[in-house]
Design a protein around this motif. Structure first.
Motif, PDB file in Angstrom:
ATOM      1  N   MET A   1     -51.411   9.084   9.471  1.00  0.00           N
ATOM      2  CA  MET A   1     -52.623   8.369   9.850  1.00  0.00           C
ATOM      3  C   MET A   1     -52.718   8.353  11.375  1.00  0.00           C
ATOM      4  SD  MET A   1     -55.299   6.479   8.827  1.00  0.00           S
ATOM      5  CE  MET A   1     -54.960   5.939   7.177  1.00  0.00           C
ATOM      6  N   TYR A   2     -53.833   8.868  11.902  1.00  0.00           N
ATOM      7  CA  TYR A   2     -54.051   8.846  13.345  1.00  0.00           C
ATOM      8  C   TYR A   2     -54.835   7.590  13.690  1.00  0.00           C
ATOM      9  CZ  TYR A   2     -55.709   9.959  17.996  1.00  0.00           C
ATOM     10  OH  TYR A   2     -55.995   9.912  19.337  1.00  0.00           O
ATOM     11  N   THR A   3     -54.245   6.738  14.541  1.00  0.00           N
ATOM     12  CA  THR A   3     -54.861   5.461  14.892  1.00  0.00           C
ATOM     13  C   THR A   3     -55.306   5.386  16.347  1.00  0.00           C
ATOM     14  OG1 THR A   3     -52.670   4.520  15.323  1.00  0.00           O
ATOM     15  CG2 THR A   3     -53.584   4.181  13.118  1.00  0.00           C
ATOM     16  N   GLY A   4     -55.114   6.458  17.102  1.00  0.00           N
ATOM     17  CA  GLY A   4     -55.593   6.513  18.480  1.00  0.00           C
ATOM     18  C   GLY A   4     -54.742   5.735  19.454  1.00  0.00           C
ATOM     19  N   GLY A   5     -55.373   5.300  20.543  1.00  0.00           N
ATOM     20  CA  GLY A   5     -54.657   4.555  21.581  1.00  0.00           C
ATOM     21  C   GLY A   5     -53.563   5.385  22.207  1.00  0.00           C
ATOM     22  N   GLU A   6     -52.409   4.816  22.350  1.00  0.00           N
ATOM     23  CA  GLU A   6     -51.269   5.487  22.966  1.00  0.00           C
ATOM     24  C   GLU A   6     -50.473   6.329  21.973  1.00  0.00           C
ATOM     25  OE1 GLU A   6     -50.610   5.413  26.327  1.00  0.00           O
ATOM     26  OE2 GLU A   6     -52.539   4.364  26.404  1.00  0.00           O
ATOM     27  N   GLN A   7     -50.931   6.381  20.728  1.00  0.00           N
ATOM     28  CA  GLN A   7     -50.208   7.124  19.700  1.00  0.00           C
ATOM     29  C   GLN A   7     -50.100   8.595  20.071  1.00  0.00           C
ATOM     30  OE1 GLN A   7     -52.111   7.340  15.876  1.00  0.00           O
ATOM     31  NE2 GLN A   7     -50.370   8.314  14.911  1.00  0.00           N
ATOM     32  N   GLN A   8     -48.922   9.133  19.982  1.00  0.00           N
ATOM     33  CA  GLN A   8     -48.668  10.544  20.228  1.00  0.00           C
ATOM     34  C   GLN A   8     -48.571  11.236  18.869  1.00  0.00           C
ATOM     35  OE1 GLN A   8     -48.973  11.749  23.025  1.00  0.00           O
ATOM     36  NE2 GLN A   8     -47.654  13.451  23.423  1.00  0.00           N
ATOM     37  N   VAL A   9     -49.393  12.236  18.640  1.00  0.00           N
ATOM     38  CA  VAL A   9     -49.362  12.973  17.375  1.00  0.00           C
ATOM     39  C   VAL A   9     -48.119  13.853  17.360  1.00  0.00           C
ATOM     40  CG1 VAL A   9     -50.570  14.657  15.941  1.00  0.00           C
ATOM     41  CG2 VAL A   9     -51.880  12.947  17.206  1.00  0.00           C
ATOM     42  N   PRO A  10     -47.300  13.739  16.315  1.00  0.00           N
ATOM     43  CA  PRO A  10     -46.072  14.546  16.242  1.00  0.00           C
ATOM     44  C   PRO A  10     -46.385  16.048  16.248  1.00  0.00           C
ATOM     45  CG  PRO A  10     -46.085  12.859  14.530  1.00  0.00           C
ATOM     46  CD  PRO A  10     -47.444  12.862  15.156  1.00  0.00           C
ATOM     47  N   TRP A  11     -45.518  16.830  16.862  1.00  0.00           N
ATOM     48  CA  TRP A  11     -45.729  18.281  16.944  1.00  0.00           C
ATOM     49  C   TRP A  11     -45.635  18.950  15.583  1.00  0.00           C
ATOM     50  CZ3 TRP A  11     -47.925  20.263  21.025  1.00  0.00           C
ATOM     51  CH2 TRP A  11     -47.834  19.575  22.231  1.00  0.00           C
ATOM     52  N   ASP A  12     -44.926  18.333  14.628  1.00  0.00           N
ATOM     53  CA  ASP A  12     -44.747  18.954  13.314  1.00  0.00           C
ATOM     54  C   ASP A  12     -45.697  18.412  12.244  1.00  0.00           C
ATOM     55  OD1 ASP A  12     -43.608  16.439  13.108  1.00  0.00           O
ATOM     56  OD2 ASP A  12     -41.791  17.134  12.095  1.00  0.00           O
ATOM     57  N   VAL A  13     -46.763  17.718  12.641  1.00  0.00           N
ATOM     58  CA  VAL A  13     -47.712  17.156  11.682  1.00  0.00           C
ATOM     59  C   VAL A  13     -48.396  18.292  10.914  1.00  0.00           C
ATOM     60  CG1 VAL A  13     -49.661  17.027  13.314  1.00  0.00           C
ATOM     61  CG2 VAL A  13     -49.583  15.485  11.360  1.00  0.00           C
ATOM     62  N   ARG A  14     -48.539  18.103   9.598  1.00  0.00           N
ATOM     63  CA  ARG A  14     -49.194  19.111   8.749  1.00  0.00           C
ATOM     64  C   ARG A  14     -50.577  18.649   8.279  1.00  0.00           C
ATOM     65  NH1 ARG A  14     -46.905  23.373   7.152  1.00  0.00           N
ATOM     66  NH2 ARG A  14     -47.727  23.411   5.049  1.00  0.00           N
ATOM     67  N   ARG A  15     -50.699  17.376   7.992  1.00  0.00           N
ATOM     68  CA  ARG A  15     -51.977  16.810   7.552  1.00  0.00           C
ATOM     69  C   ARG A  15     -52.222  15.522   8.330  1.00  0.00           C
ATOM     70  NH1 ARG A  15     -50.103  19.436   3.179  1.00  0.00           N
ATOM     71  NH2 ARG A  15     -51.630  20.564   1.923  1.00  0.00           N
ATOM     72  N   ALA A  16     -53.481  15.309   8.700  1.00  0.00           N
ATOM     73  CA  ALA A  16     -53.820  14.102   9.449  1.00  0.00           C
ATOM     74  C   ALA A  16     -55.053  13.450   8.853  1.00  0.00           C
ATOM     75  CB  ALA A  16     -54.077  14.444  10.911  1.00  0.00           C
ATOM     76  N   LYS A  17     -55.018  12.139   8.824  1.00  0.00           N
ATOM     77  CA  LYS A  17     -56.167  11.353   8.399  1.00  0.00           C
ATOM     78  C   LYS A  17     -56.529  10.457   9.576  1.00  0.00           C
ATOM     79  CE  LYS A  17     -57.867   8.351   4.775  1.00  0.00           C
ATOM     80  NZ  LYS A  17     -57.600   7.742   3.464  1.00  0.00           N
ATOM     81  N   ILE A  18     -57.816  10.490   9.967  1.00  0.00           N
ATOM     82  CA  ILE A  18     -58.275   9.682  11.089  1.00  0.00           C
ATOM     83  C   ILE A  18     -58.574   8.274  10.574  1.00  0.00           C
ATOM     84  CG2 ILE A  18     -59.969   9.485  12.955  1.00  0.00           C
ATOM     85  CD1 ILE A  18     -58.381  12.128  13.040  1.00  0.00           C
ATOM     86  N   ALA A  19     -57.978   7.262  11.182  1.00  0.00           N
ATOM     87  CA  ALA A  19     -58.186   5.867  10.767  1.00  0.00           C
ATOM     88  C   ALA A  19     -59.661   5.473  10.904  1.00  0.00           C
ATOM     89  CB  ALA A  19     -57.318   4.936  11.601  1.00  0.00           C
TER      90      ALA A  19
END
Length: 118
Positions: free
Chosen positions: A1-19
């Motif tokens: 789950m991508y929640t924005g702000g200071e969150q760093q998206v992991p380099w190995d992410v395969r699927r993402a859902k935008i909050a």
């Protein structure tokens, strides 16, 4: 789950859902996430800023992006595997937003009013 702000998206992410609390995907947020294959948005997502998904070479599918009205320049540049994307409400597309998206079969841009030049 991508929640924005200071969150760093992991380099190995395969699927993402935008909050649902996110209305804008900021610049560089997912840039060069080589393993990312799928992103799920929502109806409240309005804008994808420049370079947000640039060079996500494995990204194939964008789902539920129905609320997006602006895609800034080079947002998906270099997403070579991107084949399925539907943006029902997009009105503004930035320069090179889909540059090097060589697998893109079709894209619904029926509401587009303006394509920005560099």
């Amino acid at each position: 789950m991508y929640t924005g702000g200071e969150q760093q998206v992991p380099w190995d992410v395969r699927r993402a859902k935008i909050a649902e609390s996110i209305d804008t995907v900021p610049q560089w947020a997912f840039e060069a996430r080589a393993l990312l294959i799928e992103v799920e948005g929502h109806d409240k997502l309005k804008k994808i800023e420049e370079y947000a998904f640039m060079r996500c070479r494995s990204l194939r599918r964008l789902m539920k992006m129905n609320g997006v009205i602006e895609i800034e320049r080079e947002a998906f540049n270099g997403c070579e595997a991107l084949s399925d994307a539907e943006f029902v409400k997009v009105e503004i597309i930035g320069f090179g937003a889909f540059h090097w998206c060589k697998s893109l079969r079709s894209i619904n841009l029926s509401c587009t009013r303006r394509v920005k030049e560099y």
